[in-house]
Design a protein around this motif. Structure first.
Motif, PDB file in Angstrom:
ATOM      1  N   GLU B  11      56.959  34.758  18.423  1.00 28.44           N
ATOM      2  CA  GLU B  11      56.965  36.020  17.212  1.00 28.44           C
ATOM      3  C   GLU B  11      56.262  36.737  16.465  1.00 28.44           C
ATOM      4  OE1 GLU B  11      57.867  32.415  17.136  1.00 28.44           O
ATOM      5  OE2 GLU B  11      57.000  31.424  15.996  1.00 28.44           O
ATOM      6  N   VAL B  12      54.440  36.244  17.201  1.00 28.18           N
ATOM      7  CA  VAL B  12      53.645  37.346  17.203  1.00 28.18           C
ATOM      8  C   VAL B  12      53.922  38.036  17.360  1.00 28.18           C
ATOM      9  CG1 VAL B  12      51.600  34.270  15.911  1.00 28.18           C
ATOM     10  CG2 VAL B  12      52.081  35.652  18.545  1.00 28.18           C
ATOM     11  N   ALA B  17      56.395  40.240  12.464  1.00 25.43           N
ATOM     12  CA  ALA B  17      55.372  38.993  12.538  1.00 25.43           C
ATOM     13  C   ALA B  17      54.901  38.170  11.224  1.00 25.43           C
ATOM     14  CB  ALA B  17      54.255  39.185  13.550  1.00 25.43           C
ATOM     15  N   ARG B  18      54.350  39.586  10.188  1.00 17.36           N
ATOM     16  CA  ARG B  18      53.520  38.778   8.996  1.00 17.36           C
ATOM     17  C   ARG B  18      54.751  38.057   8.514  1.00 17.36           C
ATOM     18  NH1 ARG B  18      48.614  38.548   8.004  1.00 17.36           N
ATOM     19  NH2 ARG B  18      47.445  39.513   8.871  1.00 17.36           N
ATOM     20  N   GLU B  19      56.031  38.470   8.465  1.00 19.58           N
ATOM     21  CA  GLU B  19      57.671  38.442   8.169  1.00 19.58           C
ATOM     22  C   GLU B  19      58.228  37.379   8.452  1.00 19.58           C
ATOM     23  OE1 GLU B  19      61.664  40.165   7.167  1.00 19.58           O
ATOM     24  OE2 GLU B  19      60.188  42.009   7.500  1.00 19.58           O
ATOM     25  N   VAL B  20      57.964  36.862   9.349  1.00 17.70           N
ATOM     26  CA  VAL B  20      58.776  35.864  10.437  1.00 17.70           C
ATOM     27  C   VAL B  20      57.933  34.784   9.621  1.00 17.70           C
ATOM     28  CG1 VAL B  20      59.532  35.164  12.365  1.00 17.70           C
ATOM     29  CG2 VAL B  20      59.864  36.843  11.935  1.00 17.70           C
ATOM     30  N   MET B  21      56.286  34.727   9.623  1.00 20.60           N
ATOM     31  CA  MET B  21      55.608  33.645   9.521  1.00 20.60           C
ATOM     32  C   MET B  21      56.009  33.090   8.200  1.00 20.60           C
ATOM     33  SD  MET B  21      54.318  32.572  12.505  1.00 20.60           S
ATOM     34  CE  MET B  21      53.882  32.916  14.043  1.00 20.60           C
ATOM     35  N   ASP B  40      47.057  34.029   9.974  1.00 16.78           N
ATOM     36  CA  ASP B  40      46.434  33.816   8.801  1.00 16.78           C
ATOM     37  C   ASP B  40      45.643  33.777   8.921  1.00 16.78           C
ATOM     38  OD1 ASP B  40      49.179  32.898   7.885  1.00 16.78           O
ATOM     39  OD2 ASP B  40      48.951  30.796   8.239  1.00 16.78           O
ATOM     40  N   LEU B  41      44.478  34.030   9.963  1.00 15.48           N
ATOM     41  CA  LEU B  41      43.069  34.239   9.231  1.00 15.48           C
ATOM     42  C   LEU B  41      42.228  35.708   9.946  1.00 15.48           C
ATOM     43  CD1 LEU B  41      41.055  30.357  10.189  1.00 15.48           C
ATOM     44  CD2 LEU B  41      41.897  31.601   8.007  1.00 15.48           C
ATOM     45  N   THR B 172      64.208  35.605  15.685  1.00 14.17           N
ATOM     46  CA  THR B 172      63.899  35.351  14.219  1.00 14.17           C
ATOM     47  C   THR B 172      65.218  34.270  13.481  1.00 14.17           C
ATOM     48  OG1 THR B 172      65.464  37.441  14.497  1.00 14.17           O
ATOM     49  CG2 THR B 172      62.761  38.165  13.552  1.00 14.17           C
ATOM     50  N   ASP B 173      66.351  33.428  14.288  1.00 13.42           N
ATOM     51  CA  ASP B 173      66.624  33.360  14.656  1.00 13.42           C
ATOM     52  C   ASP B 173      66.108  31.741  13.914  1.00 13.42           C
ATOM     53  OD1 ASP B 173      68.663  31.152  13.971  1.00 13.42           O
ATOM     54  OD2 ASP B 173      70.123  32.366  14.575  1.00 13.42           O
TER      55      ASP B 173
END
Lengths: 206, 206
Positions: B11-12, B17-21, B40-41, B172-173
């Motif tokens: 998913e990255v 990607a950020r929303e899914v994370m 994240d970093l 995304t599921d």
């Protein structure tokens, strides 16, 4: 005692897997290493297919635990990327701080192969990422496969050998495998001198 | 201190990607875990593409070293098998004796998908192995992917969640991801009680 190298790669799926493993074992011996090959040991029978698969998983992990290093054949397998079992094994050995080396018999890099996968239909988005029609971004790091694989090997000082094999010798051409052995032999160190994760950095880019 | 879970998966590569994370992080919190997400970093800049890739590899490995466990999204990615970077990460965490769980958003098993890859044109050889026209044998262990992946998780008592997601929600599921969290929460143990490689066996087949 020679250092023991676990032989990871999709050649286990070949009709002549045992023959290829024998060749790899002989090459290891030539460079002063002992080969540990999946499939060398008899797997205990199991009443179920899944039980048999779990038993192989156990034997292979035990072989890796007993090895000092790994040479991973990351030639693309049934698609554009390396064999997933071999990738698991490479990660497993990297985490144990063992000696690592990897090779591929395909010279097209990761980005180039992914571009082919999309028939060149990629677009650069507003976020700067190049994406396929499915929206998924392409890694473009001048590496031969996913950055965790190529990076995991190189950051440990491991050798990456890239060779162009004939299509009918994609999993049997051992030129790049032998190149890994040569480099491992030149840099031979005692097993307990292998690097631990905390000693690694990303400073060896070229 | 909540246990820290490394969030591994393709998913990255998504545009969101950020929303899914963020969703995965919120779900982790709901079950009492702390999510550690690649991306994240901030990655330090590098003068070369490869240097940047190596820097990401370093950050991701450090995140894994600091985590107590992993939930690996092994949904097939650009082909019939899991994302190779995620497979490396799963092997890395298995070798460290961390908590492991995995899921896939595709219900067709490994054998079934490989059969599709060959358009059903497989044959059983004299050696008892079923092979494609390229001679490569098919694993038939009633597993969702290569035996090192499925076996590596199950042999550690890790949960494997298999779910059928809609094609447009393949990455995304989060139904199966949440199932992994539920099981991890039910079986919550202290990080230092995780199993070491030498304690494993293959006896938990069903």
């Amino acid at each position: 005692m020679p250092l023991k190298l676990y032989i990871a790669g999709p050649e286990v799926f070949l009709p002549n897997a045992r023959e290829v493993m024998k060749e790899k074992t002989a090459l290891c011996r030539k460079y002063g290493f002992e080969a540990i090959c999946p499939g060398d040991l008899d797997i205990p029978p199991s009443p179920t297919k899944k039980g048999f698969g779990l038993a192989i998983s156990k034997v292979d992990e035990e072989m890796m635990n007993s090895a000092d290093g790994v040479i991973a054949n990351l030639t693309p397998f049934r698609g554009i990327a390396a064999d997933v079992g071999t990738c698991f094994e490479l990660g497993y050995m990297c985490a144990q701080g063992k000696l690592v080396a990897a090779y591929t018999n395909v010279t097209a890099g990761h980005y180039e192969r992914t571009l082919d996968y999309y028939n060149g239909k990629v677009e650069k988005g507003a976020d700067g990422h190049t994406r396929g029609p499915d929206g998924l971004s392409l890694e473009d790091f001048e590496m031969f496969d996913n950055l965790m694989l190529h990076g995991g090997v190189e950051r440990r000082g491991g050798h990456v050998a890239i060779h162009s094999a004939a299509p009918d010798a994609l999993y049997t051409d051992l030129t790049a495998f032998e190149e890994c052995l040569k480099v491992l032999a030149e840099n031979r160190i005692a097993p307990d001198e292998g690097m631990r994760p905390e000693e690694l950095d990303a400073s060896n880019d070229d």
